[in-house]
Design an enzyme around this catalytic site. Structure first.
Site, PDB file in Angstrom:
ATOM      1  CG  ASP A  48      -2.298   0.465   1.272  1.00 36.09           C
ATOM      2  OD1 ASP A  48      -2.488   1.885   1.402  1.00 36.09           O
ATOM      3  OD2 ASP A  48      -3.351  -0.464   0.657  1.00 36.09           O
ATOM      4  CG  ASP A  49       0.629   6.446   0.974  1.00 27.01           C
ATOM      5  OD1 ASP A  49       1.897   6.379   0.740  1.00 27.01           O
ATOM      6  OD2 ASP A  49      -0.096   6.966   1.264  1.00 27.01           O
TER       7      ASP A  49
ATOM      8  CE  LYS B  40      -6.437   1.403  -1.140  1.00 27.33           C
ATOM      9  NZ  LYS B  40      -5.902   0.411  -0.349  1.00 27.33           N
TER      10      LYS B  40
ATOM     11  CG  ASP C  22      -5.759   5.962  -1.896  1.00 26.19           C
ATOM     12  OD1 ASP C  22      -7.661   6.444  -1.886  1.00 26.19           O
ATOM     13  OD2 ASP C  22      -5.027   5.815  -1.183  1.00 26.19           O
TER      14      ASP C  22
ATOM     15  CD  GLU D 261     -14.906   6.730  -6.342  1.00 24.11           C
ATOM     16  OE1 GLU D 261     -15.479   6.410  -5.390  1.00 24.11           O
ATOM     17  OE2 GLU D 261     -15.849   8.098  -6.995  1.00 24.11           O
ATOM     18  CD1 TRP D 262     -11.340   5.882  -0.251  1.00 24.80           C
ATOM     19  CD2 TRP D 262     -11.537   8.537  -1.177  1.00 24.80           C
ATOM     20  NE1 TRP D 262      -9.735   6.380  -0.304  1.00 24.80           N
ATOM     21  CE2 TRP D 262      -9.781   7.898  -0.853  1.00 24.80           C
ATOM     22  CE3 TRP D 262     -11.563   9.489  -0.973  1.00 24.80           C
ATOM     23  CZ2 TRP D 262      -8.654   8.585  -0.644  1.00 24.80           C
ATOM     24  CZ3 TRP D 262     -10.768  10.617  -1.342  1.00 24.80           C
ATOM     25  CH2 TRP D 262      -9.191  10.484  -0.494  1.00 24.80           C
ATOM     26  N   GLY D 263     -15.571   5.476  -2.970  1.00 22.12           N
ATOM     27  CA  GLY D 263     -17.639   5.902  -3.111  1.00 22.12           C
ATOM     28  C   GLY D 263     -17.697   7.029  -2.985  1.00 22.12           C
TER      29      GLY D 263
ATOM     30  CD  GLU E 170     -17.678  12.495  -8.875  1.00 22.13           C
ATOM     31  OE1 GLU E 170     -18.471  11.939  -9.772  1.00 22.13           O
ATOM     32  OE2 GLU E 170     -17.020  13.365  -8.611  1.00 22.13           O
TER      33      GLU E 170
ATOM     34  NE  ARG F  26     -12.265   1.175  -0.270  1.00 20.45           N
ATOM     35  CZ  ARG F  26     -11.900   2.363   1.032  1.00 20.45           C
ATOM     36  NH1 ARG F  26     -10.050   1.041   0.626  1.00 20.45           N
ATOM     37  NH2 ARG F  26     -12.052   3.082   1.559  1.00 20.45           N
TER      38      ARG F  26
ATOM     39  CG  ASP G 148      -9.677   4.505   4.462  1.00 22.25           C
ATOM     40  OD1 ASP G 148     -10.204   4.404   3.608  1.00 22.25           O
ATOM     41  OD2 ASP G 148      -8.504   5.313   5.041  1.00 22.25           O
TER      42      ASP G 148
HETATM   43  C1  GLA Z   1      -6.227   5.963   1.577  1.00 18.55           C
HETATM   44  C2  GLA Z   1      -6.938   4.762   1.195  1.00 18.55           C
HETATM   45  C3  GLA Z   1      -6.189   3.666   2.524  1.00 18.55           C
HETATM   46  C4  GLA Z   1      -5.036   3.634   2.369  1.00 18.55           C
HETATM   47  C5  GLA Z   1      -4.545   5.193   2.386  1.00 18.55           C
HETATM   48  C6  GLA Z   1      -2.481   4.922   2.820  1.00 18.55           C
HETATM   49  O1  GLA Z   1      -6.748   5.936   2.625  1.00 18.55           O
HETATM   50  O2  GLA Z   1      -8.402   4.767   1.354  1.00 18.55           O
HETATM   51  O3  GLA Z   1      -7.265   1.974   1.731  1.00 18.55           O
HETATM   52  O4  GLA Z   1      -4.339   2.878   0.972  1.00 18.55           O
HETATM   53  O5  GLA Z   1      -5.377   5.802   1.936  1.00 18.55           O
HETATM   54  O6  GLA Z   1      -2.926   6.532   2.394  1.00 18.55           O
END
Ligand code: GLA
Length: 411
Positions: A99-100, A176, A178, A211-213, A215, A229, A233
């Site tokens: 991830d990040d 993934k 973001d 994009e966390w849902g 749009e 997504r 989170d």
């Molecule tokens: C966002 C994403 C998470 C994760 C963090 C990393 O919050 O939704 O799943 O990837 O960034 O910084």
């Protein structure tokens, strides 16, 4: 007059020919209509991202939920080792996803992303090679804005093609993507660019939108990515896990093989929920055809967590080829029934008690799409027991925050 009879016979003859032609042409146009419908449905199929991946939800591990930015190449290698030695890889958990926080703050002079020298000194290609050598797949993280969410790495906005090529050259199998520092441009503009760039990168790369849902990605992302997504989170607690499950449920009808709703990664094993809460989390994620991305430290996993993550029957519900997302079909206060169809006319069912005391929950066949008279065999996926010839309904006493999960097979 003498000629009128043959001429009228001739008219009748002509009329019959015309009628025949009309009938046959209408049959042809009927066939065309049929073909058009087929073409329609195949073009519906074609609007899915055409990379052949994600025919069942992705399974694997991701570094974020447990480690956040505390990652390095040794941890990732040890995780890959543990995935294989624990037997989890053989159950289908095949992606090892960074991830990040894997890169330097700035690009190099050529504009390339640079692996962080202090934590990934051997580079990402060497790490991907190691993961591949274990028979696993390697995933990475990038951002569709100017910086990643941790603000420690550059985003890919404006660098989509270059970054996709970099990932392909490193042997990346999964991205993934973001949504931080997105400069206010709609995800509908930013995400398709990376999707296209991946498709022409020279490597087949799973595309996971994050994009966390914001749009309603279920309505536009199936043609762009393999999963999206649907929520912000997840957190390692009951309230957040249940809320994410409910938000994701709304989009059930949009999931299908190749493109899945993603209510975020698993928290099972991270310590913030009880065993029964984690069992519910894993059961609902499996039933809802969510990605099963383990989010704990699998190098030091306890036996209870193992028992949850290694349940073959529950995983089989998630990976069922029919690919229909199970959903909440009945709610009576805190007592819920979730269900969805499986291959061979089977049905998967979860009886879920979200209340604070033990209660009896009943799923009637009519709640879960079966005729009341249907005689079924019921397999309890957590108790590992089978009840034969059950009719009309299924009831169980379910503890607070616990669930029971079944597959129901009509005889
Ligand atoms: C966002 C994403 C998470 C994760 C963090 C990393 O919050 O939704 O799943 O990837 O960034 O910084």
């Amino acid at each position: 007059m003498a000629h009128s009879l043959p001429s009228s016979r001739f008219s009748v003859f002509l009329f019959c020919i015309l009628l025949l032609l009309l009938i046959s042409s209408s049959t042809v146009s009927g066939a065309r209509l049929g073909n058009a419908r087929l073409t329609d449905s195949s073009s519906i199929r074609r609007i899915l991202l055409n990379n052949g991946l994600g025919l069942t939800p992705q399974m694997g591990w991701n570094s974020w939920n447990h480690f956040h930015c505390n990652i390095n190449e040794t941890l990732i290698k040890e995780t890959a080792d543990a995935m294989v030695s624990s037997g989890l890889a053989a159950l289908g958990y095949t992606y090892i996803n960074l991830d990040d926080c894997w890169g330097e703050l700035n690009r190099d002079a050529q504009g390339n992303l640079v692996p962080k020298a202090s934590t990934f000194p051997s580079g990402i290609k060497a790490l991907a090679d190691y993961v591949h050598s274990k028979g696993l797949m390697f995933g990475i993280y990038a951002d569709a804005g100017t910086q990643t969410c941790s603000k420690t790495m550059p985003g890919s906005l404006g660098y989509e093609e270059q970054d996709a090529k970099t990932f392909a050259s490193w042997g990346v199998d999964y991205l993934k993507y973001d949504n931080c520092a997105n400069t206010g441009i709609s995800p509908k503009e930013r995400y398709p660019k990376m999707s296209k760039a991946l498709l022409s990168s020279g490597r087949t790369i799973f595309f996971s939108l994050c994009e966390w849902g914001n749009e309603d990605p279920a309505t536009w992302a199936p043609s762009i990515g393999n999963s999206w997504r649907t929520t912000g989170d997840i957190k390692d607690n009951w309230d957040r896990m249940t809320s994410v499950a409910d938000q994701n449920d709304k989009w059930a009808s949009y999931a299908q093989p190749g493109s899945w709703n993603d209510p975020d990664m698993l928290e099972v094993g991270n310590g913030g929920m009880t065993t029964e809460e984690y069992r519910s989390h894993f059961s609902i994620w499996s039933l809802a055809k969510a990605p099963l991305l383990i989010g704990c430290d699998i190098r030091s996993i306890d036996s209870v967590t193992f028992e949850l993550l290694r349940n073959k029957e529950v995983i089989a519900v998630n990976q069922d080829k029919l690919g229909v997302q199970g959903k909440k079909v009945k709610k009576d206060g805190d007592l819920e029934v979730w269900a969805g169809p499986l291959t061979d006319n089977r049905v998967a069912v979860v009886l879920w008690n979200r209340g604070s005391s033990s209660a009896n929950i009943t799923a009637y066949w009519s709640d879960i799409g079966l005729k009341p008279s249907t005689v079924c065999d019921v397999q309890d996926l957590w108790a590992h027991s089978t009840e034969l010839s059950v009719q009309d309904q299924l009831s169980a006493q379910v503890d607070s925050h616990a669930c029971r999960m079944y597959t129901i097979t009509p005889q």
